[in-house]
Motif scaffolding. Structure first.
Motif, PDB file in Angstrom:
ATOM      1  N   LYS A 166       0.833  -1.208   0.000  1.00 49.76           N
ATOM      2  CA  LYS A 166       0.000   0.000   0.000  1.00 49.76           C
ATOM      3  C   LYS A 166       0.867   1.257   0.000  1.00 49.76           C
ATOM      4  O   LYS A 166       0.557   2.230  -0.687  1.00 49.76           O
ATOM      5  N   SER A 167       1.943   1.234   0.783  1.00 48.01           N
ATOM      6  CA  SER A 167       2.833   2.396   0.850  1.00 48.01           C
ATOM      7  C   SER A 167       3.516   2.645  -0.488  1.00 48.01           C
ATOM      8  O   SER A 167       3.628   3.792  -0.936  1.00 48.01           O
ATOM      9  N   VAL A 168       3.958   1.559  -1.141  1.00 48.71           N
ATOM     10  CA  VAL A 168       4.625   1.691  -2.444  1.00 48.71           C
ATOM     11  C   VAL A 168       3.655   2.236  -3.488  1.00 48.71           C
ATOM     12  O   VAL A 168       3.992   3.145  -4.266  1.00 48.71           O
ATOM     13  N   ILE A 169       2.429   1.699  -3.503  1.00 44.80           N
ATOM     14  CA  ILE A 169       1.425   2.161  -4.471  1.00 44.80           C
ATOM     15  C   ILE A 169       1.077   3.625  -4.225  1.00 44.80           C
ATOM     16  O   ILE A 169       0.986   4.423  -5.167  1.00 44.80           O
ATOM     17  N   ALA A 170       0.877   4.000  -2.937  1.00 42.70           N
ATOM     18  CA  ALA A 170       0.546   5.393  -2.608  1.00 42.70           C
ATOM     19  C   ALA A 170       1.671   6.338  -3.027  1.00 42.70           C
ATOM     20  O   ALA A 170       1.416   7.410  -3.580  1.00 42.70           O
ATOM     21  N   SER A 171       2.921   5.928  -2.805  1.00 41.79           N
ATOM     22  CA  SER A 171       4.067   6.760  -3.179  1.00 41.79           C
ATOM     23  C   SER A 171       4.178   6.908  -4.690  1.00 41.79           C
ATOM     24  O   SER A 171       4.436   8.010  -5.201  1.00 41.79           O
ATOM     25  N   ALA A 172       3.969   5.801  -5.401  1.00 41.00           N
ATOM     26  CA  ALA A 172       4.054   5.840  -6.870  1.00 41.00           C
ATOM     27  C   ALA A 172       2.946   6.706  -7.460  1.00 41.00           C
ATOM     28  O   ALA A 172       3.179   7.474  -8.405  1.00 41.00           O
ATOM     29  N   MET A 173       1.740   6.593  -6.900  1.00 43.45           N
ATOM     30  CA  MET A 173       0.620   7.423  -7.377  1.00 43.45           C
ATOM     31  C   MET A 173       0.911   8.899  -7.175  1.00 43.45           C
ATOM     32  O   MET A 173       0.708   9.717  -8.070  1.00 43.45           O
ATOM     33  N   GLN A 219      -0.756   6.946   4.248  1.00 43.87           N
ATOM     34  CA  GLN A 219      -0.136   5.624   4.190  1.00 43.87           C
ATOM     35  C   GLN A 219       1.323   5.620   4.619  1.00 43.87           C
ATOM     36  O   GLN A 219       1.799   4.638   5.197  1.00 43.87           O
ATOM     37  N   THR A 220       2.049   6.701   4.336  1.00 40.39           N
ATOM     38  CA  THR A 220       3.500   6.683   4.559  1.00 40.39           C
ATOM     39  C   THR A 220       3.967   7.661   5.634  1.00 40.39           C
ATOM     40  O   THR A 220       4.982   7.409   6.276  1.00 40.39           O
ATOM     41  N   GLY A 221       3.270   8.803   5.795  1.00 38.74           N
ATOM     42  CA  GLY A 221       3.677   9.798   6.770  1.00 38.74           C
ATOM     43  C   GLY A 221       4.375  10.989   6.138  1.00 38.74           C
ATOM     44  O   GLY A 221       4.789  10.945   4.977  1.00 38.74           O
ATOM     45  N   PRO A 222       4.521  12.078   6.909  1.00 36.06           N
ATOM     46  CA  PRO A 222       5.103  13.308   6.374  1.00 36.06           C
ATOM     47  C   PRO A 222       6.539  13.168   5.880  1.00 36.06           C
ATOM     48  O   PRO A 222       6.932  13.812   4.911  1.00 36.06           O
TER      49      PRO A 222
END
Length: 388
Positions: free
Chosen positions: A85-92, A327-330
């Motif tokens: 989820k973190s990887v997908i959120a970052s890529a998006m 998902q990942t934080g600031p």
């Protein structure tokens, strides 16, 4: 004054040219629980009951497992799911952020020569209106759901937009008084401030490799700016003000996404409605609206369609930004914002034929090294958290 605006409810991006023709640094603009949660709880109970009956069911070799047979652990699956989820959120977020800057660079390169002045603020307003139309269309089609406009909710969300406006104005002012390389140095200092705030306010833990990654990127920015390090008192004031506003914006965004009882799409709606309310009067007072109305060459279908498309990209950027912070934080959000300058520089060279100087190549190489180090640190932390 050329502009590239990247709007997100959380670090939108504006690339602009100051009167001295310096490209502006990217400035990033930017679910409630429902009935489904109760239903999910009852399903969970049923699954638990089935697990209790599992010893009665034959296993693959036809034998019944004994009462001491190990049951499958869900810890590793949960850890893998969280990393995914973190990887997908970052890529998006990265993809939408870079796309938004490129769309606005295209707008600027095609239309800025027609304008006596600039439309920095008004472009943000146009794209916020387009994003509101997008999210409202999705709501009326039944694809997303969020409550109608409520003044109390708007007051809860307003600090996000006020900090964004502060970030926008101080970013423009800092570029008027400083060179782009010096602003980039302070952008990396902002990332360090955000990380410290994440630790102090939200109790985040920081790996040594994360600190090393930020140090490497700051060092790269300083090396790139070594031949252009003049700083005036006014320039220093505006850069420090921009650091505070940017860091405060990202940190408060995390607080708002957790405390305001809205779905992500509801947050996108309020973010763009309030952005329009705050910034349109500013565009009227500084003469941008009058400039637009007086420039007939901008009153075309082509200009409207390109701004509408930019707003459409901004709609996705808003959602991606909120999702990335949640998902990942600031800290990771800030790191991605810094690394986005690498593909933007490369795409700018390929698409718009923007020259990449030796200093920029140095910054790109060192930034990539810092990004790789940061990724390794996060992957190690994820493995430890999942018990691997």
């Amino acid at each position: 004054m050329s502009i590239g605006v990247k709007m997100s409810p959380t670090n939108t991006g504006i690339t602009a040219r100051s009167p001295s023709k310096q490209p502006m640094e990217d400035v990033e603009l930017g679910s409630s629980s429902g009935p489904g949660h109760r239903r999910h709880g009852s399903l969970k109970a049923k699954n638990s009951d089935l697990e209790d009956l599992q010893p009665l069911v034959p296993n693959g070799d036809g034998q019944k497992p004994g009462p001491m047979s190990p049951r499958p652990s869900h810890g590793e699956d949960h850890g893998s799911s969280s990393v995914a989820k973190s990887v997908i959120a970052s890529a998006m977020y990265s993809g939408c952020s870079v796309g938004m800057v490129l769309v606005n660079k295209s707008l600027a390169s095609n239309y800025n020569h027609l304008i006596a002045g600039d439309l920095n603020i008004l472009l943000v307003v146009f794209q916020a209106v387009a994003a509101v139309i997008c999210v409202e269309t999705c709501k009326r089609a039944g694809w997303v759901e969020y409550p109608s406009f409520d003044l109390r909710t708007a007051r809860q969300w307003a600090p996000v937009n006020l900090l964004f406006c502060g970030m926008l104005f101080t970013g423009m002012a800092s570029l008027e008084h400083n060179s782009v390389p010096m602003v980039t140095v302070f952008k990396n200092i902002t990332n360090i401030m955000t990380t410290i705030g994440d630790c102090m306010i939200y109790g985040a833990t920081v790996e040594f490799l994360v600190i090393a990654a930020f140090g490497i990127m700051l060092g790269g920015a300083v090396m790139a700016a070594r031949n252009d390090a003049d700083v005036t008192q006014a320039g220093l004031f505006w850069m420090l003000a921009n650091c505070v506003c940017t860091s405060g914006y990202v940190l408060y965004l995390k607080f708002a996404t957790k405390t305001v009882k809205l779905s992500k799409f509801g947050m996108v709606f309020y973010n763009n409605v309030l952005c329009t309310c705050f910034l349109f009067p500013v565009s009227v007072m500084n003469g941008e609206f009058a400039t637009f109305m007086g420039t007939k060459a901008l009153h075309t279908v082509d200009y409207a369609v390109k701004n509408g498309f930019a707003g459409f990209v901004g709609f996705f950027l808003n959602f991606a930004s909120l999702n990335c912070v949640a998902q990942t934080g600031p800290t990771t959000y800030a790191m991605i914002g810094s690394l986005n300058k690498v593909p933007i520089a490369i795409f700018g060279y390929v698409i718009f034929d923007n020259a990449i100087s030796e200093q920029t190549w140095t910054f790109i190489s060192i930034s990539l090294a810092g990004g790789i180090l940061y990724t390794i640190a996060k992957l190690r932390a994820g493995r430890r958290k999942s018990g691997k």
